[in-house]
Design an enzyme around this catalytic site. Structure first.
Site, short mmCIF file in Angstrom:
data_model
loop_
_atom_site.label_atom_id
_atom_site.label_comp_id
_atom_site.label_asym_id
_atom_site.label_seq_id
_atom_site.Cartn_x
_atom_site.Cartn_y
_atom_site.Cartn_z
N GLY A 1 -6.84 12.09 -40.17
CA GLY A 1 -7.06 12.71 -38.85
C GLY A 1 -5.78 12.91 -38.06
NE ARG B 1 -10.38 10.55 -30.17
CZ ARG B 1 -11.42 10.04 -30.82
NH1 ARG B 1 -12.39 9.46 -30.15
NH2 ARG B 1 -11.51 10.12 -32.13
CB THR C 1 -15.39 11.46 -41.57
OG1 THR C 1 -16.56 11.94 -40.89
CG2 THR C 1 -14.49 10.80 -40.56
CE1 TYR D 1 31.14 1.93 -35.56
CE2 TYR D 1 30.89 2.10 -33.18
CZ TYR D 1 30.83 2.67 -34.44
OH TYR D 1 30.46 3.98 -34.57
C1 UD1 Z 1 -15.79 7.81 -36.18
C2 UD1 Z 1 -17.24 8.09 -36.55
C3 UD1 Z 1 -18.13 7.46 -35.48
C4 UD1 Z 1 -17.84 5.96 -35.42
C5 UD1 Z 1 -16.35 5.67 -35.20
C6 UD1 Z 1 -16.07 4.21 -35.43
C7 UD1 Z 1 -17.46 10.23 -37.76
C8 UD1 Z 1 -17.79 11.66 -37.67
N1 UD1 Z 1 -17.50 9.54 -36.61
O1 UD1 Z 1 -15.54 8.41 -34.91
O2 UD1 Z 1 -19.51 7.67 -35.79
O3 UD1 Z 1 -18.63 5.37 -34.38
O4 UD1 Z 1 -15.54 6.40 -36.14
O5 UD1 Z 1 -14.76 3.90 -35.07
O6 UD1 Z 1 -17.19 9.75 -38.83
N2 UD1 Z 1 -10.32 11.32 -40.48
C9 UD1 Z 1 -9.97 11.96 -41.67
N3 UD1 Z 1 -10.12 13.32 -41.74
C10 UD1 Z 1 -10.63 14.04 -40.70
C11 UD1 Z 1 -11.00 13.37 -39.52
C12 UD1 Z 1 -10.85 12.00 -39.45
O7 UD1 Z 1 -9.51 11.34 -42.62
O8 UD1 Z 1 -10.74 15.27 -40.84
C13 UD1 Z 1 -10.11 9.87 -40.42
C14 UD1 Z 1 -9.20 9.47 -39.26
O9 UD1 Z 1 -7.85 9.42 -39.70
C15 UD1 Z 1 -9.74 8.09 -38.88
C16 UD1 Z 1 -11.19 8.14 -39.33
O10 UD1 Z 1 -11.34 9.25 -40.19
O11 UD1 Z 1 -9.09 7.04 -39.57
C17 UD1 Z 1 -12.15 8.30 -38.17
O12 UD1 Z 1 -11.76 9.43 -37.38
P1 UD1 Z 1 -11.73 9.34 -35.82
O13 UD1 Z 1 -11.26 10.63 -35.29
O14 UD1 Z 1 -11.08 8.10 -35.37
O15 UD1 Z 1 -13.32 9.25 -35.55
P2 UD1 Z 1 -14.05 8.62 -34.31
O16 UD1 Z 1 -14.19 9.63 -33.24
O17 UD1 Z 1 -13.44 7.33 -33.95
MG MG Z 2 -11.77 6.33 -34.57
#
Ligand code: UD1
Ligand code: MG
Length: 434
Positions: free
Chosen positions: A12, A16, A83, A361
């Site tokens: 991701g 934020r 995800t 230095y």
């Molecule tokens: C996510 C969950 C949410 C959960 C929360 C817990 C989803 C859609 N949402 O939300 O239900 O309550 O985590 O902390 O799964 N990532 C990727 N590729 C992407 C997008 C994200 O690998 O395209 C990775 C990010 O690097 C991160 C993780 O997935 O490590 C979660 O992404 P993040 O944006 O933090 O999701 P949340 O909004 O926290």
């Molecule tokens: Mg998260």
């Protein structure tokens, strides 16, 4: 437990976080978020895949610097953001796959293991939260998980649910492979959500259950406020563990200790100290407001307000206030006040006077100062490196030393004092005495 595959989602953007650096490279207790999560995963599995996207090169080099044998794959973030898009890039080799987010560095391995022990086709980790804002909500019908709704997509009733998706899931791998291609991006973020796998699995007659986990352990770090909260929790755990194992820490809430630091024997850390990197502190006292980085301190006392920069190795030595060391090797030395000792080696019985500076230095290169045994360095001495001071040398206070000494020498390297009788009165005139 070596028959479980783990996929760590770390592709991701971390928008934020408001940072030029990938979210998972931010550190807690001296170690990157991704390294914390990989380290814990290694306790459960030997088939670990980390999915990367944003800052692929930077994050993959961090993983390779810390670990071997981790599969690193790239998500097609353009065509399959989200995800589920991340999971599509991985090829788990075992029958069960644990999927976790990289932004949960406090995760407890025991709770991840409990997820893998359920008999359902999908088991999700969930926690009850008083403040569920931002988390996906787990919608249930009795014990049955029906779906997970993201904050952005939730209606008012769903927003009122306190049961949150912790972001860790255990899948039957065959089921995972069959539902992934069916997930679409029809949602508020236009992303492919892994959580949509639940409804698809239920439609296919599969079972989905949830396991309750500790909210704090599964805290997702999305911004710098959460980062500081999680670091605080981790620091408390690190220091509690050290104190239980015999380290005295005065006002522990004011002390920062890197997760890689090691303590042996009886050590005492006074308030306001920072111990960074893989330090070893043994039978020593670190007095208040001192900073020690990537150094070894054995049978010594440091500070208050001393700074040991990287690669300092201190044995049976007294380092007093406002003394800075860097790449310094000191054995049975006293350096009590206001000195800079960099790129140097100082041997036993040597006394470093107040205001001593190793001038290491020259504007282009760093040079070494080697000081032997029983040397007495008078106050306000500049040692202009490269320099070799032999055993039993006496250096007069205020010297600027540019040449090596022989054993037993006295070095005086300062301008000779010249007293001019009555000059004060010639210059200022005589003041009337009252
Ligand atoms: C996510 C969950 C949410 C959960 C929360 C817990 C989803 C859609 N949402 O939300 O239900 O309550 O985590 O902390 O799964 N990532 C990727 N590729 C992407 C997008 C994200 O690998 O395209 C990775 C990010 O690097 C991160 C993780 O997935 O490590 C979660 O992404 P993040 O944006 O933090 O999701 P949340 O909004 O926290
Ligand atoms: Mg998260």
């Amino acid at each position: 437990m070596k028959n479980i595959s783990i996929i760590i989602l770390a592709a991701g953007n971390g928008t934020r976080m408001k940072s030029p650096k990938s979210k998972v490279l931010h550190t807690l207790s001296g170690r990157s978020m991704i390294a914390h999560v990989v380290e814990k995963s290694l306790q459960i599995s030997d088939d670990i895949t980390v999915v990367l996207g944003y800052q692929f090169d930077e994050v993959s080099s961090e993983i390779n610097r810390e670990f071997n044998n981790i599969n690193i794959v790239a998500q097609d973030t353009i065509n399959f953001p989200g995800t589920a898009g991340a999971v599509m890039a991985a090829k788990p080799k075992f029958d069960k796959t644990l999927i976790i987010c990289a932004d949960m560095p406090l995760v407890a391995t025991s709770e991840l293991i409990s997820l893998t022990q359920s008999n359902s086709d999908i088991t999700i980790a969930a926690f009850e939260s008083k403040d569920p804002f931002g988390y996906g909500r787990v919608v249930k019908n009795g014990d049955q998980v029906i779906k997970i709704v993201e904050q952005k997509d939730a209606n008012e009733d769903e927003k009122a649910i306190n049961l949150c998706n912790a972001g860790a899931y255990c899948f039957d791998t065959a089921l995972l492979n069959s539902v992934l291609p069916q997930i679409n991006n029809q949602n508020a973020s236009n992303e492919y959500y892994l959580t949509d796998a639940i409804e698809l699995a239920l439609k296919a007659g599969k079972s989905v259950s949830s396991v309750l986990v500790n909210e704090q352990n599964f805290m997702g770090i999305n911004d710098k406020l959460a980062l500081s909260k999680a670091e605080n929790i981790m620091q408390e755990q690190i220091k509690a563990n050290l104190m239980k194992n015999g380290v005295i820490i005065r006002l522990p809430q004011t002390v920062f200790i890197d997760i890689r630091a090691k303590f042996e024997g009886e050590c005492e850390i006074e308030s306001g100290c920072v111990i960074k990197g893989d330090c070893l502190i043994k039978n020593s006292i670190i007095k208040s407001s001192s900073v020690i980085e990537y150094s070894t301190v054995i049978d010594s006392d440091i500070g208050p307000m001393a700074h040991l920069r990287p690669k300092s190795h201190i044995v049976s030595t007294h380092i007093g206030n406002f003394v800075e060391l860097k790449n310094a090797n000191l054995n049975s030395v006293k350096a009590g006040h206001l000195s800079y000792l960099g790129d140097c080696q100082i041997d036993s019985g040597t006394n470093v006077g107040c205001g001593t500076i190793t001038c290491n230095y020259d504007g282009k290169n760093k040079h070494k100062t080697i000081i032997g045994k029983n040397v007495f360095i008078g106050s306000d001495t500049q040692l202009i490196a490269p320099l070799n001071i032999a055993d039993d040398t006496l250096i007069a206070a205020g010297s600027s030393v540019t040449h090596d000494s022989h054993k037993g020498d006295l070095i005086i390297a300062r301008a000779k004092q010249n007293n001019k009788s009555g000059f004060f009165y010639k210059f200022f005139g005589k003041k009337d005495e009252k």
